[in-house]
Design a protein around this motif. Sequence first.
Motif, PDB file in Angstrom:
ATOM      1  N   GLY A 150       0.797  -1.222   0.000  1.00  0.00           N
ATOM      2  CA  GLY A 150       0.000   0.000   0.000  1.00  0.00           C
ATOM      3  C   GLY A 150       0.829   1.271   0.000  1.00  0.00           C
ATOM      4  N   THR A 151       2.165   1.141   0.065  1.00  0.00           N
ATOM      5  CA  THR A 151       3.025   2.331   0.011  1.00  0.00           C
ATOM      6  C   THR A 151       2.924   2.943  -1.379  1.00  0.00           C
ATOM      7  OG1 THR A 151       4.557   1.408   1.633  1.00  0.00           O
ATOM      8  CG2 THR A 151       5.401   3.179   0.247  1.00  0.00           C
ATOM      9  N   GLY A 152       2.745   4.250  -1.420  1.00  0.00           N
ATOM     10  CA  GLY A 152       2.637   4.958  -2.694  1.00  0.00           C
ATOM     11  C   GLY A 152       3.984   5.156  -3.359  1.00  0.00           C
ATOM     12  N   GLU A 153       3.925   5.619  -4.575  1.00  0.00           N
ATOM     13  CA  GLU A 153       5.137   5.859  -5.362  1.00  0.00           C
ATOM     14  C   GLU A 153       5.884   7.084  -4.849  1.00  0.00           C
ATOM     15  OE1 GLU A 153       6.027   7.360  -9.852  1.00  0.00           O
ATOM     16  OE2 GLU A 153       4.785   5.558  -9.666  1.00  0.00           O
ATOM     17  N   LEU A 154       7.196   6.990  -4.851  1.00  0.00           N
ATOM     18  CA  LEU A 154       8.071   8.111  -4.497  1.00  0.00           C
ATOM     19  C   LEU A 154       9.310   8.021  -5.362  1.00  0.00           C
ATOM     20  CD1 LEU A 154       8.750  10.531  -2.610  1.00  0.00           C
ATOM     21  CD2 LEU A 154       9.845   8.861  -1.085  1.00  0.00           C
ATOM     22  N   LYS A 155       9.540   9.016  -6.174  1.00  0.00           N
ATOM     23  CA  LYS A 155      10.715   9.024  -7.038  1.00  0.00           C
ATOM     24  C   LYS A 155      11.850   9.724  -6.310  1.00  0.00           C
ATOM     25  CE  LYS A 155       8.137   8.630 -11.241  1.00  0.00           C
ATOM     26  NZ  LYS A 155       7.833   9.139 -12.567  1.00  0.00           N
ATOM     27  N   LEU A 156      13.033   9.097  -6.365  1.00  0.00           N
ATOM     28  CA  LEU A 156      14.201   9.570  -5.625  1.00  0.00           C
ATOM     29  C   LEU A 156      15.400   9.720  -6.551  1.00  0.00           C
ATOM     30  CD1 LEU A 156      13.783   6.991  -2.742  1.00  0.00           C
ATOM     31  CD2 LEU A 156      13.233   9.411  -2.584  1.00  0.00           C
ATOM     32  N   ARG A 157      16.335  10.560  -6.118  1.00  0.00           N
ATOM     33  CA  ARG A 157      17.637  10.656  -6.808  1.00  0.00           C
ATOM     34  C   ARG A 157      18.700  10.292  -5.790  1.00  0.00           C
ATOM     35  NH1 ARG A 157      16.571  16.189  -8.046  1.00  0.00           N
ATOM     36  NH2 ARG A 157      16.510  17.306  -6.112  1.00  0.00           N
ATOM     37  N   LEU A 158      19.711   9.580  -6.261  1.00  0.00           N
ATOM     38  CA  LEU A 158      20.805   9.155  -5.401  1.00  0.00           C
ATOM     39  C   LEU A 158      21.751  10.321  -5.171  1.00  0.00           C
ATOM     40  CD1 LEU A 158      22.247   6.755  -3.961  1.00  0.00           C
ATOM     41  CD2 LEU A 158      23.485   6.394  -6.104  1.00  0.00           C
ATOM     42  N   LEU A 159      22.005  10.631  -3.898  1.00  0.00           N
ATOM     43  CA  LEU A 159      22.961  11.677  -3.543  1.00  0.00           C
ATOM     44  C   LEU A 159      24.319  11.088  -3.186  1.00  0.00           C
ATOM     45  CD1 LEU A 159      20.809  14.026  -1.260  1.00  0.00           C
ATOM     46  CD2 LEU A 159      21.328  14.286  -3.694  1.00  0.00           C
ATOM     47  N   ARG A 160      24.285   9.897  -2.556  1.00  0.00           N
ATOM     48  CA  ARG A 160      25.543   9.313  -2.074  1.00  0.00           C
ATOM     49  C   ARG A 160      25.398   7.800  -1.959  1.00  0.00           C
ATOM     50  NH1 ARG A 160      26.297  12.359   2.765  1.00  0.00           N
ATOM     51  NH2 ARG A 160      25.730  10.565   4.002  1.00  0.00           N
ATOM     52  N   CYS A 161      26.454   7.099  -2.303  1.00  0.00           N
ATOM     53  CA  CYS A 161      26.531   5.651  -2.120  1.00  0.00           C
ATOM     54  C   CYS A 161      27.959   5.326  -1.693  1.00  0.00           C
ATOM     55  CB  CYS A 161      26.184   4.919  -3.412  1.00  0.00           C
ATOM     56  SG  CYS A 161      26.370   3.124  -3.285  1.00  0.00           S
ATOM     57  N   GLU A 162      28.096   4.787  -0.480  1.00  0.00           N
ATOM     58  CA  GLU A 162      29.427   4.484   0.062  1.00  0.00           C
ATOM     59  C   GLU A 162      29.425   3.079   0.638  1.00  0.00           C
ATOM     60  OE1 GLU A 162      30.152   9.110   1.508  1.00  0.00           O
ATOM     61  OE2 GLU A 162      29.618   7.583   2.971  1.00  0.00           O
ATOM     62  N   THR A 163      30.524   2.367   0.420  1.00  0.00           N
ATOM     63  CA  THR A 163      30.651   1.038   1.020  1.00  0.00           C
ATOM     64  C   THR A 163      31.102   1.182   2.466  1.00  0.00           C
ATOM     65  OG1 THR A 163      32.909   0.841   0.208  1.00  0.00           O
ATOM     66  CG2 THR A 163      31.178  -0.111  -1.167  1.00  0.00           C
ATOM     67  N   ARG A 164      30.678   0.240   3.282  1.00  0.00           N
ATOM     68  CA  ARG A 164      31.032   0.200   4.695  1.00  0.00           C
ATOM     69  C   ARG A 164      31.576  -1.183   5.033  1.00  0.00           C
ATOM     70  NH1 ARG A 164      31.290   4.901   4.352  1.00  0.00           N
ATOM     71  NH2 ARG A 164      29.947   6.449   5.316  1.00  0.00           N
ATOM     72  N   ALA A 165      31.976  -1.354   6.262  1.00  0.00           N
ATOM     73  CA  ALA A 165      32.570  -2.610   6.721  1.00  0.00           C
ATOM     74  C   ALA A 165      31.632  -3.789   6.481  1.00  0.00           C
ATOM     75  CB  ALA A 165      32.912  -2.511   8.212  1.00  0.00           C
ATOM     76  N   LYS A 166      32.224  -4.919   6.217  1.00  0.00           N
ATOM     77  CA  LYS A 166      31.528  -6.205   6.098  1.00  0.00           C
ATOM     78  C   LYS A 166      30.439  -6.195   5.028  1.00  0.00           C
ATOM     79  CE  LYS A 166      32.775  -7.392  10.738  1.00  0.00           C
ATOM     80  NZ  LYS A 166      32.401  -7.782  12.060  1.00  0.00           N
ATOM     81  N   GLY A 167      30.675  -5.445   3.943  1.00  0.00           N
ATOM     82  CA  GLY A 167      29.784  -5.488   2.791  1.00  0.00           C
ATOM     83  C   GLY A 167      28.543  -4.631   2.864  1.00  0.00           C
ATOM     84  N   ALA A 168      28.411  -3.793   3.873  1.00  0.00           N
ATOM     85  CA  ALA A 168      27.241  -2.922   3.987  1.00  0.00           C
ATOM     86  C   ALA A 168      27.388  -1.717   3.055  1.00  0.00           C
ATOM     87  CB  ALA A 168      27.073  -2.450   5.425  1.00  0.00           C
ATOM     88  N   LEU A 169      26.268  -1.094   2.750  1.00  0.00           N
ATOM     89  CA  LEU A 169      26.244   0.129   1.947  1.00  0.00           C
ATOM     90  C   LEU A 169      25.575   1.241   2.732  1.00  0.00           C
ATOM     91  CD1 LEU A 169      25.063  -1.187  -1.536  1.00  0.00           C
ATOM     92  CD2 LEU A 169      27.374  -0.488  -0.884  1.00  0.00           C
ATOM     93  N   HIS A 170      26.037   2.458   2.509  1.00  0.00           N
ATOM     94  CA  HIS A 170      25.391   3.654   3.069  1.00  0.00           C
ATOM     95  C   HIS A 170      24.855   4.436   1.877  1.00  0.00           C
ATOM     96  CE1 HIS A 170      25.798   7.487   5.760  1.00  0.00           C
ATOM     97  NE2 HIS A 170      24.551   7.166   5.528  1.00  0.00           N
ATOM     98  N   LEU A 171      23.532   4.478   1.747  1.00  0.00           N
ATOM     99  CA  LEU A 171      22.878   5.141   0.624  1.00  0.00           C
ATOM    100  C   LEU A 171      22.102   6.350   1.117  1.00  0.00           C
ATOM    101  CD1 LEU A 171      21.324   1.969  -1.050  1.00  0.00           C
ATOM    102  CD2 LEU A 171      23.448   3.120  -1.693  1.00  0.00           C
ATOM    103  N   VAL A 172      22.172   7.431   0.358  1.00  0.00           N
ATOM    104  CA  VAL A 172      21.385   8.619   0.676  1.00  0.00           C
ATOM    105  C   VAL A 172      20.648   9.041  -0.592  1.00  0.00           C
ATOM    106  CG1 VAL A 172      21.395  10.996   1.532  1.00  0.00           C
ATOM    107  CG2 VAL A 172      23.089   9.353   2.390  1.00  0.00           C
ATOM    108  N   TYR A 173      19.330   9.068  -0.483  1.00  0.00           N
ATOM    109  CA  TYR A 173      18.459   9.488  -1.568  1.00  0.00           C
ATOM    110  C   TYR A 173      17.695  10.734  -1.153  1.00  0.00           C
ATOM    111  CZ  TYR A 173      18.970   4.856  -3.724  1.00  0.00           C
ATOM    112  OH  TYR A 173      19.460   3.724  -4.319  1.00  0.00           O
ATOM    113  N   GLU A 174      17.316  11.516  -2.173  1.00  0.00           N
ATOM    114  CA  GLU A 174      16.499  12.691  -1.940  1.00  0.00           C
ATOM    115  C   GLU A 174      15.282  12.631  -2.863  1.00  0.00           C
ATOM    116  OE1 GLU A 174      17.862  17.062  -1.083  1.00  0.00           O
ATOM    117  OE2 GLU A 174      17.986  16.684  -3.228  1.00  0.00           O
ATOM    118  N   ARG A 175      14.155  13.101  -2.370  1.00  0.00           N
ATOM    119  CA  ARG A 175      12.947  13.142  -3.187  1.00  0.00           C
ATOM    120  C   ARG A 175      13.234  13.911  -4.468  1.00  0.00           C
ATOM    121  NH1 ARG A 175       8.646  16.049  -0.163  1.00  0.00           N
ATOM    122  NH2 ARG A 175       8.901  17.714  -1.658  1.00  0.00           N
ATOM    123  N   LEU A 176      12.867  13.342  -5.588  1.00  0.00           N
ATOM    124  CA  LEU A 176      13.213  13.903  -6.895  1.00  0.00           C
ATOM    125  C   LEU A 176      12.659  15.299  -7.120  1.00  0.00           C
ATOM    126  CD1 LEU A 176      14.778  13.199  -9.456  1.00  0.00           C
ATOM    127  CD2 LEU A 176      12.686  12.211 -10.376  1.00  0.00           C
TER     128      LEU A 176
END
Length: 183
Positions: A150-176
Motif C-alpha cells: 500500500g506504500t505509494g510511489e516516491l521518485k528519488l535521486r541518489l545523492l551518495r553511495c558508500e561502502t562500509r565494513a563487512k559489505g554494507a552500503l550507506h545510501l542517501v536518496y532525496e525526493r526527486l
Amino acid sequence: MAGTIWHCHIAVSLDGKIARPDGSVDDWLAADHPAEDFGFEAFLAGVDAILMGRGTYDAIRRFGEWPYPGKPSFVLTSRPLEDAPPGVEPRAGDPAAITAELEARGCRRVWVEGGGQLIRSMIAVGKLDRLEMAVIPVILGDGIPLFPPGTGELKLRLLRCETRAKGALHLVYERLDRPSAAA
C-alpha cells in the motif's frame, strides 16, 4: 532548502526488512554494523525532533534507557504511553496534521524513525524528503518491511553511495521533486 526536511535514517536488510517479526534488530544489525559507521551520531545531533510509530517506540523501550534524552520525540499512536520518558509525546490522528504541528513549532529537520507504516503514511502526505539507509548484507526472509503493502510511489535521486565494513552500503536518496542540497 526552505522548510522542514523530513529525513528517514534507517537500517534495512537486503530483502527490505527493518526488523525481525518481533521488532528485534540486535542479532543482525547492532553487533557487526554500529550506527556510527553510518554517521548516525552526527545525523542525530542535526535533527530538531523525532517522529516514530508505536511499534518502533515499543521496540526502543524494550532496550531500556531512552536513547534520545533532550530530543523532542513524537509517537504516532492511538494508545496512551505509559511511563513515557521526558520529552516523549503521543500523537493520534492524521499524519498531515501532525507534520503541520511540527512545522509550526519551527522544526527544520525531523527524523522519521519508522516503522514501515509511518514511512508509508509520510510518503502518502508528501513528507519524506530524504531516505538514508544502512543496507546490511543479510536476508532475513521474514520481518517488518521498510515499505509495507500500500506504500505509494516516491521518485528519488541518489545523492551518495558508500561502502562500509563487512559489505554494507550507506545510501542517501532525496525526493526527486525537491531542490537538491548538499548531502
